[in-house]
Design a protein around this motif. Sequence first.
Motif, PDB file in Angstrom:
ATOM      1  N   ALA A 248       0.830  -1.208   0.000  1.00 46.06           N
ATOM      2  CA  ALA A 248       0.000   0.000   0.000  1.00 46.06           C
ATOM      3  C   ALA A 248       0.863   1.257   0.000  1.00 46.06           C
ATOM      4  O   ALA A 248       0.564   2.231  -0.703  1.00 46.06           O
ATOM      5  CB  ALA A 248      -0.921  -0.013   1.215  1.00 46.06           C
ATOM      6  N   GLN A 249       1.942   1.254   0.775  1.00 42.95           N
ATOM      7  CA  GLN A 249       2.835   2.410   0.838  1.00 42.95           C
ATOM      8  C   GLN A 249       3.463   2.684  -0.521  1.00 42.95           C
ATOM      9  O   GLN A 249       3.545   3.842  -0.958  1.00 42.95           O
ATOM     10  CB  GLN A 249       3.929   2.163   1.895  1.00 42.95           C
ATOM     11  N   LEU A 289      -6.722   9.750  -5.192  1.00 40.19           N
ATOM     12  CA  LEU A 289      -6.779   8.892  -4.011  1.00 40.19           C
ATOM     13  C   LEU A 289      -5.405   8.807  -3.355  1.00 40.19           C
ATOM     14  O   LEU A 289      -4.399   8.583  -4.026  1.00 40.19           O
ATOM     15  CB  LEU A 289      -7.259   7.493  -4.403  1.00 40.19           C
ATOM     16  N   GLY A 290      -5.383   8.994  -2.044  1.00 39.81           N
ATOM     17  CA  GLY A 290      -4.139   8.917  -1.295  1.00 39.81           C
ATOM     18  C   GLY A 290      -3.480  10.255  -1.064  1.00 39.81           C
ATOM     19  O   GLY A 290      -2.570  10.357  -0.235  1.00 39.81           O
ATOM     20  N   CYS A 291      -3.927  11.300  -1.781  1.00 36.88           N
ATOM     21  CA  CYS A 291      -3.333  12.621  -1.587  1.00 36.88           C
ATOM     22  C   CYS A 291      -3.580  13.116  -0.165  1.00 36.88           C
ATOM     23  O   CYS A 291      -2.714  13.713   0.460  1.00 36.88           O
ATOM     24  CB  CYS A 291      -3.909  13.603  -2.592  1.00 36.88           C
ATOM     25  N   LYS A 292      -4.777  12.880   0.331  1.00 33.06           N
ATOM     26  CA  LYS A 292      -5.075  13.062   1.741  1.00 33.06           C
ATOM     27  C   LYS A 292      -5.111  11.680   2.382  1.00 33.06           C
ATOM     28  O   LYS A 292      -5.131  10.667   1.684  1.00 33.06           O
ATOM     29  CB  LYS A 292      -6.422  13.763   1.936  1.00 33.06           C
ATOM     30  N   GLY A 395       1.933   6.963   4.686  1.00 35.11           N
ATOM     31  CA  GLY A 395       0.602   7.002   4.094  1.00 35.11           C
ATOM     32  C   GLY A 395      -0.095   5.668   4.242  1.00 35.11           C
ATOM     33  O   GLY A 395      -1.322   5.574   4.202  1.00 35.11           O
ATOM     34  N   GLY A 396       0.679   4.617   4.386  1.00 33.94           N
ATOM     35  CA  GLY A 396       0.143   3.277   4.602  1.00 33.94           C
ATOM     36  C   GLY A 396       1.123   2.501   5.463  1.00 33.94           C
ATOM     37  O   GLY A 396       2.332   2.630   5.307  1.00 33.94           O
ATOM     38  N   PRO A 467       8.698   8.599   1.600  1.00 34.68           N
ATOM     39  CA  PRO A 467       8.282   8.168   0.268  1.00 34.68           C
ATOM     40  C   PRO A 467       8.563   6.706  -0.072  1.00 34.68           C
ATOM     41  O   PRO A 467       8.266   6.277  -1.183  1.00 34.68           O
ATOM     42  CB  PRO A 467       9.090   9.095  -0.652  1.00 34.68           C
ATOM     43  N   GLY A 468       9.171   5.962   0.830  1.00 33.69           N
ATOM     44  CA  GLY A 468       9.531   4.580   0.500  1.00 33.69           C
ATOM     45  C   GLY A 468       8.862   3.567   1.412  1.00 33.69           C
ATOM     46  O   GLY A 468       7.920   3.872   2.141  1.00 33.69           O
ATOM     47  N   ARG A 469       9.373   2.359   1.360  1.00 30.75           N
ATOM     48  CA  ARG A 469       8.868   1.297   2.224  1.00 30.75           C
ATOM     49  C   ARG A 469       9.530   1.375   3.599  1.00 30.75           C
ATOM     50  O   ARG A 469      10.608   1.939   3.753  1.00 30.75           O
ATOM     51  CB  ARG A 469       9.154  -0.069   1.587  1.00 30.75           C
ATOM     52  N   THR A 470       8.895   0.781   4.591  1.00 29.79           N
ATOM     53  CA  THR A 470       9.475   0.769   5.924  1.00 29.79           C
ATOM     54  C   THR A 470      10.737  -0.084   5.955  1.00 29.79           C
ATOM     55  O   THR A 470      11.639   0.166   6.752  1.00 29.79           O
ATOM     56  CB  THR A 470       8.469   0.242   6.959  1.00 29.79           C
ATOM     57  N   ARG A 471      10.804  -1.090   5.084  1.00 27.01           N
ATOM     58  CA  ARG A 471      11.997  -1.927   5.013  1.00 27.01           C
ATOM     59  C   ARG A 471      13.201  -1.116   4.588  1.00 27.01           C
ATOM     60  O   ARG A 471      14.312  -1.268   5.138  1.00 27.01           O
ATOM     61  CB  ARG A 471      11.780  -3.093   4.037  1.00 27.01           C
TER      62      ARG A 471
END
Length: 503
Positions: A248-249, A289-292, A395-396, A467-471
């Motif tokens: 999702a992110q 979608l996802g902007c907010k 964001g996710g 802007p990236g993944r948590t990994r």
Amino acid sequence: MITPARTTRSTALIVGAGFGGIAMAIELQRHGIDDIVVLEKASDLGGVWRENTYPGAGCDVPSPLYSFSFAGTTRWPRRYARQPDILAYLQRVAREYDITGRIRFGREVAAAEFDETTARWLVRTTGGEEYETTAFIPAVGQLSRPALPDIPGRETFRGRAFHSAEWDHGCELTGKRVAVVGTGASAIQFVPQIRPRTGHLTVFQRSAQYILPKRDHAYDRWYHAPLRTVPWLQKLDRLGFWLYSEFAQECLSRWQVFTPLFGRQAAKHLRDKVTDPRLREQLTPAYALGCKRILFSNDYLPALASPTVDLVTDDITEITPDGVRTADGTLHEADVIIYGTGFATQDLLAPMAIHGLGGRRLAEAWRGGARAHLGITVPGFPNMFLMYGPNTNLGGGSIVHMLESQARYIRDAVGELRSRPGRYLDVRPEAERAWDESVQRRLARSVWTRCRSWYRTAGGRVVSNWPGRTREYRTRTRRVDLADFRIGSASTHSARTRTAPAD
């Protein structure tokens, strides 16, 4: 003047006892750094989960993921935990890891100043207490200060009025005309809960939200039993939610080709829950979608479709003693106004007055928007390490994962400082600049630059999100790279003793 008899000294001083502060204290203690102090302005720990007690308050991240990796539990009563369960979890973890005794409650930090003569931070509370520490670690989060809207006449309303994060449980809503200003993550939770009690509910919406169904359900003993019996199943359960959140992110930042899938799901949810074409049009977002922040709810849309609820999309022009007036001239009379208007997310660390090298104010350094290397360190503010700092929101996914990454990085930095008495770590401006430019380039390609939201400053800079993944973030923060820092020493000239100046 700070006098030795009045000053409490420590290796690390943490501000805030929410998820971030607790994670940081545990991480330090687990690695033998137990000379720590945690200052908490409230009378209990928990952060936002202590403060937000509004009806229906809960999390939109699955419980197995919205918890510490080192403190899994099979006590969650449902997939998406409610506020009392999350608060109880934090209290239990703090007790089990012997952190509660390190927290000094009722201490709000007013100011902090780095003293170059000692290479230590001088911290003062609003009550006049003073602390001296090697590492200053603010863990106050991005969503800790309720924001009230700047609407003319707000103070003239003669009924009861309060922010959702400061819920007035003594205010009786039964049979009352209630106005709700704001339709964000809090409002979509409390509106369905209070609707049956109110005489009439008027919801004022500035912009429509993308709302997805919440795949929530209660956990029974048949769910928990195998997790208790086979421990690795608990890790597998968490892994599944984590992999989905990583997907999702990325959809919000890079893989936007997949976002129409979520858009169709939100549109179907709206069609299924709202049959009135006019109301459905009012509830249809006009941005990407996802902007907010994407919201999750099963009962918010049906609540708005109730005959005792009005959705108002005209701009609010003023608050009068009797209610809320909108741009079309209508006065919407109300007995109670509830502000679901979010938090002051742009002024990170306010109202603390923080001064670094040469007395420079952090507020001045961040005049164009908050920024920090890895979201943790700021040039000119040595030995200050932020938890949940700029560009580390998601964001996710679960912010708890990000907090654990930051705690490990900061613990490594504190270890370096302990091995170098009288030294300090000041992140190099070029390191911070390179990091920030990279993050902002990636954010420019993300969905978060396509509308106005709390993720961005008035100038358009995205200061909240990663802007990236948590990994990826976990990898980048695995250990401190000393090449990114200038290692300074306590000044050799005569020591200065002073308190942090007031702004």
